[in-house]
Motif scaffolding. Structure first.
Motif, mmCIF file in Angstrom:
data_model
loop_
_atom_site.group_PDB
_atom_site.id
_atom_site.type_symbol
_atom_site.label_atom_id
_atom_site.label_comp_id
_atom_site.label_asym_id
_atom_site.label_seq_id
_atom_site.Cartn_x
_atom_site.Cartn_y
_atom_site.Cartn_z
ATOM 1 N N LYS A 97 0.846 -1.206 0.000
ATOM 2 C CA LYS A 97 0.000 0.000 0.000
ATOM 3 C C LYS A 97 0.879 1.254 0.000
ATOM 4 C CE LYS A 97 -4.129 -1.999 2.076
ATOM 5 N NZ LYS A 97 -4.795 -2.348 0.822
ATOM 6 N N ALA A 157 -6.988 9.395 -1.484
ATOM 7 C CA ALA A 157 -7.084 10.054 -0.176
ATOM 8 C C ALA A 157 -5.710 10.576 0.246
ATOM 9 C CB ALA A 157 -7.598 9.053 0.854
ATOM 10 N N VAL A 216 -8.465 6.586 8.539
ATOM 11 C CA VAL A 216 -8.250 5.230 8.034
ATOM 12 C C VAL A 216 -6.792 4.817 8.228
ATOM 13 C CG1 VAL A 216 -8.526 3.707 6.037
ATOM 14 C CG2 VAL A 216 -10.072 5.643 6.341
ATOM 15 N N LYS A 245 -3.982 1.746 7.521
ATOM 16 C CA LYS A 245 -3.757 0.556 6.691
ATOM 17 C C LYS A 245 -2.353 0.009 6.895
ATOM 18 C CE LYS A 245 -6.919 2.074 3.070
ATOM 19 N NZ LYS A 245 -7.182 2.291 1.643
ATOM 20 N N ILE A 299 -10.891 1.382 10.161
ATOM 21 C CA ILE A 299 -11.484 2.718 10.120
ATOM 22 C C ILE A 299 -11.732 3.117 11.568
ATOM 23 C CG2 ILE A 299 -13.444 4.092 9.267
ATOM 24 C CD1 ILE A 299 -13.405 2.219 6.807
ATOM 25 N N GLU A 320 -4.612 7.541 6.460
ATOM 26 C CA GLU A 320 -5.195 8.370 5.402
ATOM 27 C C GLU A 320 -6.568 8.922 5.743
ATOM 28 O OE1 GLU A 320 -5.178 5.907 1.840
ATOM 29 O OE2 GLU A 320 -7.229 5.281 2.203
ATOM 30 N N GLU A 321 -6.874 9.951 5.005
ATOM 31 C CA GLU A 321 -8.135 10.663 5.125
ATOM 32 C C GLU A 321 -9.303 9.718 4.822
ATOM 33 O OE1 GLU A 321 -9.992 13.911 1.947
ATOM 34 O OE2 GLU A 321 -7.999 13.077 1.698
ATOM 35 N N PHE A 322 -10.389 9.857 5.561
ATOM 36 C CA PHE A 322 -11.597 9.064 5.330
ATOM 37 C C PHE A 322 -12.400 9.724 4.212
ATOM 38 C CE2 PHE A 322 -16.123 8.207 6.280
ATOM 39 C CZ PHE A 322 -16.106 6.819 6.267
ATOM 40 N N MET A 323 -12.728 8.954 3.178
ATOM 41 C CA MET A 323 -13.492 9.505 2.044
ATOM 42 C C MET A 323 -14.926 8.984 2.118
ATOM 43 S SD MET A 323 -10.778 8.992 -1.101
ATOM 44 C CE MET A 323 -10.684 7.219 -1.042
ATOM 45 N N GLU A 336 -18.979 3.255 -3.694
ATOM 46 C CA GLU A 336 -17.781 2.549 -4.154
ATOM 47 C C GLU A 336 -18.069 1.827 -5.469
ATOM 48 O OE1 GLU A 336 -15.537 0.160 -1.311
ATOM 49 O OE2 GLU A 336 -16.319 1.417 0.303
ATOM 50 N N LYS A 392 -19.064 -5.749 0.824
ATOM 51 C CA LYS A 392 -17.993 -6.289 1.671
ATOM 52 C C LYS A 392 -18.444 -6.760 3.051
ATOM 53 C CE LYS A 392 -13.747 -4.562 -0.327
ATOM 54 N NZ LYS A 392 -14.008 -3.585 -1.396
ATOM 55 N N GLU A 443 -8.055 1.725 -3.605
ATOM 56 C CA GLU A 443 -6.985 0.720 -3.654
ATOM 57 C C GLU A 443 -6.875 0.146 -5.062
ATOM 58 O OE1 GLU A 443 -7.669 -3.111 -1.970
ATOM 59 O OE2 GLU A 443 -9.753 -3.164 -2.625
HETATM 60 P P1 AMP Z 1 -9.183 -1.689 0.986
HETATM 61 O O1 AMP Z 1 -8.688 -3.022 1.487
HETATM 62 O O2 AMP Z 1 -8.117 -0.658 0.844
HETATM 63 O O3 AMP Z 1 -10.092 -1.835 -0.189
HETATM 64 O O4 AMP Z 1 -10.192 -1.168 2.104
HETATM 65 C C1 AMP Z 1 -11.327 -1.936 2.483
HETATM 66 C C2 AMP Z 1 -12.540 -1.055 2.565
HETATM 67 O O5 AMP Z 1 -12.318 -0.021 3.548
HETATM 68 C C3 AMP Z 1 -12.869 -0.308 1.282
HETATM 69 O O6 AMP Z 1 -13.632 -1.056 0.406
HETATM 70 C C4 AMP Z 1 -13.618 0.890 1.819
HETATM 71 O O7 AMP Z 1 -14.967 0.552 2.083
HETATM 72 C C5 AMP Z 1 -12.936 1.176 3.123
HETATM 73 N N1 AMP Z 1 -11.900 2.216 2.965
HETATM 74 C C6 AMP Z 1 -10.591 2.043 2.666
HETATM 75 N N2 AMP Z 1 -9.961 3.230 2.566
HETATM 76 C C7 AMP Z 1 -10.878 4.172 2.798
HETATM 77 C C8 AMP Z 1 -10.859 5.605 2.845
HETATM 78 N N3 AMP Z 1 -9.732 6.295 2.680
HETATM 79 N N4 AMP Z 1 -12.013 6.247 3.127
HETATM 80 C C9 AMP Z 1 -13.156 5.565 3.349
HETATM 81 N N5 AMP Z 1 -13.243 4.230 3.323
HETATM 82 C C10 AMP Z 1 -12.133 3.529 3.049
#
Ligand code: AMP
Ligand code: GLY
Length: 420
Positions: free
Chosen positions: A103, A118, A142, A144, A156, A186-189, A193, A215, A284
């Motif tokens: 990441k 983000a 967020v 990761k 989150i 990172e910033e929450f968006m 999706e 999910k 992602e």
């Molecule tokens: P990812 O494994 O990076 O896809 O993250 C899993 C889930 O977390 C995503 O499908 C989003 O629903 C949520 N998510 C990840 N990053 C963000 C973000 N910056 N802002 C809001 N939701 C996020």
């Protein structure tokens, strides 16, 4: 052609199923495969992580092409090992698979090449991470972990306490392994999706029909995150205007960035997008087809999949036309009781015989085995009941009517796929 597909889930069943329709296929193999796949391809018990074993198998079978579907063997460099012995492949090499494997890499790539995502910072020290949390002071935020974490490395955090706990467990306790000690904050968006899978040969990029994953484990997006409990295609929030915008700001810039970095990406590139109030942004990247997105998207593909794989390998993607069916598709995941937490396996599955078949639908197997004349459960996600029709409503109706024919002890599925 003799083709070997690497993997064992619903996604691999969808790939095998679609390849089986190609007039160019002479023999189809899968490793390790599953109960449902074994009806279409000869399955071999070689683990996806066993690079040497997989190369030896491909050589023994005289495979003309190997399709590497899951992220783990891609990140391990299985494609490089196969190419080194002269076997054609579909999937990125190790250098390019890092776009999912790290990441930190993918965030830095987006920053360097101005691809919308983000805002973030990277930390490998708890004190600095905490100081950043205190200076940002906006929640949710967020967090990761770097590295492959099977979708589990994303937290989150709703407040400072949760955020501090997450960074401490990742950096100090190594909760997501060594690479996971590097943490992206990172910033929450916000916004809907969208998943866009795209074929790319490194120069040309051709987006497939858009899709939407679900999910969370339970209805109304409640419960823990899973690998995906259902999907629909196309995504109702996505349209041609957005596709043009994403092509210009995200899709093309990404493959050009990868080429400029000496990491030319060939295969299926997965864009996890969020349609935020300030435009589409990347959540992602994955270096492969999504699961269960592949089940709905490949069900809508009209063109020959092997021709596309060949064009990607030979860098001739610009010379073919890819056609899609009109209408929509939906996939309902039937999971083992308890999934995504602990669950039991070995339950007999009833209703997969001819009597249970519903037209315009197909039951993709994710975690099943076939022996002694019956199918039993062998994983968390067990089946992906998929249907297509002239509209999303029609596809959903057919999919749920097919679900009703199937039973196994403690099964659970969402009853609200595609309803949002
Ligand atoms: P990812 O494994 O990076 O896809 O993250 C899993 C889930 O977390 C995503 O499908 C989003 O629903 C949520 N998510 C990840 N990053 C963000 C973000 N910056 N802002 C809001 N939701 C996020
Ligand atoms: N369904 C999400 C993924 O394949 O990563």
């Amino acid at each position: 052609m003799k083709v070997l597909v690497v993997g064992s889930g619903g996604r691999e069943h969808a790939i095998v199923m679609k390849l089986s329709q190609s007039p160019q296929i002479e023999k189809l193999f899968c490793a390790p495969g599953n109960g449902g796949i074994s009806k279409y391809a000869h399955c071999f018990d070689v683990k996806v992580s066993d690079t040497e074993g997989m190369v030896a198998l491909a050589k023994k079978l005289e495979a003309d092409m190997v399709v590497v579907a899951p992220e783990e063997p891609l990140a391990n460099g299985l494609v490089d090992s196969l190419n080194a012995v002269g076997i054609k492949t579909f999937g990125p090499n190790k250098a390019a698979a890092i776009i999912e494997g790290s990441k930190v890499f993918s965030k830095d790539l987006m920053k360097k090449y101005h691809i919308p995502t983000a805002k973030y910072e990277v930390f490998d020290n708890v004190d600095d991470a905490i100081a950043y949390l205190q200076s940002e002071n906006t929640y949710p935020i967020v967090i990761k972990a770097d590295g492959l974490a099977l979708g589990k490395g994303v937290i989150i955090a709703q407040d400072f306490k949760e955020a501090k706990k997450a960074v401490t467990s990742m950096i100090e306790e190594g909760a997501f392994g060594e690479s996971g000690r590097n943490v992206v904050i990172e910033e929450f968006m916000t916004g809907p999706e969208v998943t866009v899978l795209a074929f790319t040969d490194g120069k040309t990029i051709v987006p497939m029909m858009s899709s939407m994953d679900h999910k969370r484990a339970y209805d109304n997006d409640a419960g823990p995150n899973t690998g995906g409990m259902g999907a629909i295609a196309p995504n109702p929030y996505y349209n041609e205007g957005l596709e043009k915008e994403c092509m210009k700001k995200i899709f093309l810039p990404t493959i050009r960035a990868m080429e400029a970095e000496g990491r030319t990406f060939k295969g299926c590139l997965y864009f996890g997008l969020m349609l935020t109030p300030s435009g589409p942004r990347v959540i992602e990247y994955n270096c492969r087809f999504g699961d269960p997105e592949a089940q709905v998207v490949l069900s809508m593909l009209e063109s020959d999949l092997l021709t596309i794989f060949d064009a990607v390998f030979n860098e001739k993607l610009d010379s073919i036309k890819i056609k899609w069916r009109v209408g929509a598709s939906a996939c309902i995941i039937m999971a083992s009781g308890g999934y995504p937490k602990a669950y039991e396996t070995g339950k007999e599955i009833i209703g997969l015989d001819a009597k249970g078949q519903v037209s315009n639908s197909f039951v993709f197997h994710a975690g099943t085995t076939f022996s002694g004349g019956k199918f039993t459960t062998a994983g968390g996600r067990v089946l992906g009941v998929t249907a297509w029709g002239g509209s999303l409503d029609a596809a959903l109706k057919t999919a749920y009517s097919s679900v009703k024919n199937i039973k196994f002890e403690d099964m659970h599925y969402r009853s609200d796929i595609g309803r949002k």
